[in-house]
Design a protein around this motif. Structure first.
Motif, PDB file in Angstrom:
ATOM      1  N   UNK A 222      38.604  27.318  71.366  1.00 55.39           N
ATOM      2  CA  UNK A 222      37.350  27.621  72.077  1.00 55.39           C
ATOM      3  C   UNK A 222      36.585  28.745  71.378  1.00 55.39           C
ATOM      4  N   UNK A 223      36.248  28.507  70.115  1.00 59.01           N
ATOM      5  CA  UNK A 223      35.583  29.530  69.319  1.00 59.01           C
ATOM      6  C   UNK A 223      34.064  29.522  69.508  1.00 59.01           C
ATOM      7  N   UNK A 224      33.536  28.527  70.207  1.00 57.55           N
ATOM      8  CA  UNK A 224      32.097  28.407  70.369  1.00 57.55           C
ATOM      9  C   UNK A 224      31.528  29.425  71.338  1.00 57.55           C
ATOM     10  N   UNK A 225      30.205  29.433  71.435  1.00 52.99           N
ATOM     11  CA  UNK A 225      29.487  30.383  72.287  1.00 52.99           C
ATOM     12  C   UNK A 225      29.137  29.685  73.595  1.00 52.99           C
ATOM     13  N   UNK A 226      27.946  29.175  73.736  1.00 52.63           N
ATOM     14  CA  UNK A 226      27.594  28.429  74.947  1.00 52.63           C
ATOM     15  C   UNK A 226      27.985  26.960  74.820  1.00 52.63           C
ATOM     16  N   UNK A 227      27.695  26.349  73.682  1.00 52.12           N
ATOM     17  CA  UNK A 227      27.964  24.933  73.464  1.00 52.12           C
ATOM     18  C   UNK A 227      29.394  24.722  72.977  1.00 52.12           C
ATOM     19  N   UNK A 228      29.960  23.582  73.343  1.00 51.40           N
ATOM     20  CA  UNK A 228      31.325  23.283  72.895  1.00 51.40           C
ATOM     21  C   UNK A 228      31.341  22.229  71.790  1.00 51.40           C
ATOM     22  N   UNK A 229      30.166  21.896  71.248  1.00 54.47           N
ATOM     23  CA  UNK A 229      30.085  20.802  70.287  1.00 54.47           C
ATOM     24  C   UNK A 229      30.896  21.080  69.032  1.00 54.47           C
ATOM     25  N   UNK A 230      30.889  22.314  68.535  1.00 45.95           N
ATOM     26  CA  UNK A 230      31.622  22.604  67.295  1.00 45.95           C
ATOM     27  C   UNK A 230      33.126  22.597  67.533  1.00 45.95           C
ATOM     28  N   UNK A 231      33.567  23.047  68.695  1.00 46.71           N
ATOM     29  CA  UNK A 231      34.993  22.983  69.016  1.00 46.71           C
ATOM     30  C   UNK A 231      35.450  21.532  69.135  1.00 46.71           C
ATOM     31  N   UNK A 232      34.622  20.690  69.737  1.00 42.71           N
ATOM     32  CA  UNK A 232      35.005  19.285  69.861  1.00 42.71           C
ATOM     33  C   UNK A 232      35.070  18.613  68.498  1.00 42.71           C
ATOM     34  N   UNK A 233      34.121  18.923  67.626  1.00 39.89           N
ATOM     35  CA  UNK A 233      34.112  18.337  66.286  1.00 39.89           C
ATOM     36  C   UNK A 233      35.297  18.817  65.452  1.00 39.89           C
ATOM     37  N   UNK A 234      35.681  20.086  65.636  1.00 38.99           N
ATOM     38  CA  UNK A 234      36.765  20.671  64.839  1.00 38.99           C
ATOM     39  C   UNK A 234      38.134  20.507  65.492  1.00 38.99           C
ATOM     40  N   UNK A 235      38.170  19.979  66.709  1.00 38.44           N
ATOM     41  CA  UNK A 235      39.447  19.817  67.402  1.00 38.44           C
ATOM     42  C   UNK A 235      40.062  21.122  67.841  1.00 38.44           C
ATOM     43  N   UNK A 236      39.222  22.122  68.161  1.00 39.93           N
ATOM     44  CA  UNK A 236      39.733  23.434  68.558  1.00 39.93           C
ATOM     45  C   UNK A 236      39.513  23.724  70.039  1.00 39.93           C
ATOM     46  N   UNK A 237      39.389  22.684  70.843  1.00 44.66           N
ATOM     47  CA  UNK A 237      39.191  22.857  72.278  1.00 44.66           C
ATOM     48  C   UNK A 237      40.521  23.183  72.960  1.00 44.66           C
ATOM     49  N   UNK A 238      40.502  24.160  73.851  1.00 41.16           N
ATOM     50  CA  UNK A 238      41.705  24.548  74.593  1.00 41.16           C
ATOM     51  C   UNK A 238      41.788  23.720  75.882  1.00 41.16           C
ATOM     52  N   UNK A 239      42.943  23.125  76.196  1.00 42.41           N
ATOM     53  CA  UNK A 239      43.091  22.395  77.461  1.00 42.41           C
ATOM     54  C   UNK A 239      42.801  23.291  78.657  1.00 42.41           C
ATOM     55  N   UNK A 240      42.268  22.704  79.714  1.00 43.82           N
ATOM     56  CA  UNK A 240      41.835  23.482  80.872  1.00 43.82           C
ATOM     57  C   UNK A 240      42.987  24.215  81.559  1.00 43.82           C
ATOM     58  N   UNK A 241      44.206  23.704  81.441  1.00 46.84           N
ATOM     59  CA  UNK A 241      45.342  24.336  82.122  1.00 46.84           C
ATOM     60  C   UNK A 241      46.166  25.232  81.189  1.00 46.84           C
ATOM     61  N   UNK A 242      45.632  25.535  80.013  1.00 44.63           N
ATOM     62  CA  UNK A 242      46.427  26.240  78.998  1.00 44.63           C
ATOM     63  C   UNK A 242      46.842  27.636  79.436  1.00 44.63           C
ATOM     64  N   UNK A 243      46.043  28.292  80.259  1.00 41.46           N
ATOM     65  CA  UNK A 243      46.347  29.672  80.654  1.00 41.46           C
ATOM     66  C   UNK A 243      47.091  29.765  81.976  1.00 41.46           C
TER      67      UNK A 243
END
Length: 257
Positions: A222-243
């Motif tokens: 989740x390195x993005x700012x407001x948009x999550x498009x770059x995280x989705x493209x790079x596969x760096x999205x954190x699962x919602x239950x990760x924490x």
């Protein structure tokens, strides 16, 4: 004389003094409004939810304020760099821009800010630079006062956002001045530790606070700012239950004391 012409006409010490005052005002005003909104108003209305219920460690707010003060100095004194580009003629301001031009430039700068932040944030998580980013990540539970709590190296990297666009296009002074306002408002959304949505998890732009809460709680992703498009493209999205597991463990430890 326009505001842009007045800015160019300043001497370097005046530019730096105005810059420090401007970023101090942005930080204090937006931080205060965000704290009131996320910590008082919306909870009293029963709208939304706190994302990370863990208490703040002793001294966190004081540390964030001191770190933010150093970042304000970097941002404010660093204003002499775009001023220097204008004084040297390497960059120019738009002459009598139309409202449509200003609006389009603000959108372009917003999108550039998203890409610039993502790229610099990924760099700050690499081995050579992560020691500088560690200061910001000491706030496992983010607050509105975390927004500028950076190491000076990180502040300089993030503060460089207008330089390349200024070399590529003659932006209006109004659009360039809007960029730091837009940036810290979005930063407060991400660091509010509060999801302002009737639905959980939130969708769209409201999900930015949950995404950045997960980044602070989990560190990687989740390195993005407001948009999550770059995280989705790079596969760096954190699962919602990760924490969930670490928050539950911290709460149990707190309750056992």
């Amino acid at each position: 004389m326009s505001w842009g012409e007045r800015f160019i006409a300043f001497d370097a010490p005046t530019v730096m003094a105005v810059g420090v005052a401007w970023f101090t005002l942005l930080y204090a005003l937006t931080g205060g409004i965000a704290a009131l909104l996320w910590q008082r108003l919306l909870p009293s209305l029963g709208y939304g939810r706190r994302l990370d219920p863990r208490p703040l460690p002793a001294g966190q707010l004081r540390r964030e304020l001191w770190a933010s003060a150093s970042s304000i100095l970097v941002f404010g004194l660093g204003l002499v760099v775009p001023w220097g580009l204008l004084r040297l003629g390497w960059a120019r301001l738009a002459v009598e821009p139309s409202p449509w031009q200003i609006a389009i430039e603000i959108v372009v700068l917003f999108l550039w800010n998203e890409l610039h932040f993502y790229l610099n944030h990924r760099l700050l998580h690499t081995r050579p630079l992560r020691r500088f980013h560690a200061m910001h990540h000491r706030s496992h539970v983010p607050t509105p006062w975390s927004t500028y709590a950076f190491h000076p190296v990180e502040a300089a990297m993030l503060g460089s956002v207008p330089l390349l666009p200024m070399l590529a296009h003659d932006f209006s002074f109004a659009a360039l001045m809007t960029l730091p306002v837009l940036s810290i408002v979005l930063n407060n959304l991400g660091h509010g530790n509060y999801e302002a949505s009737a639905d959980a998890p939130a969708r769209g732009w409201r999900a930015a606070s949950r995404r950045h809460h997960l980044h602070h709680a989990c560190y990687h992703g989740n390195y993005g700012f407001l948009l999550d498009v770059f995280d989705r493209l790079a596969g760096s999205t954190i699962p919602l239950n990760a924490a969930d597991a670490r928050i539950t463990a911290a709460k149990s430890k707190q309750e056992a004391r």
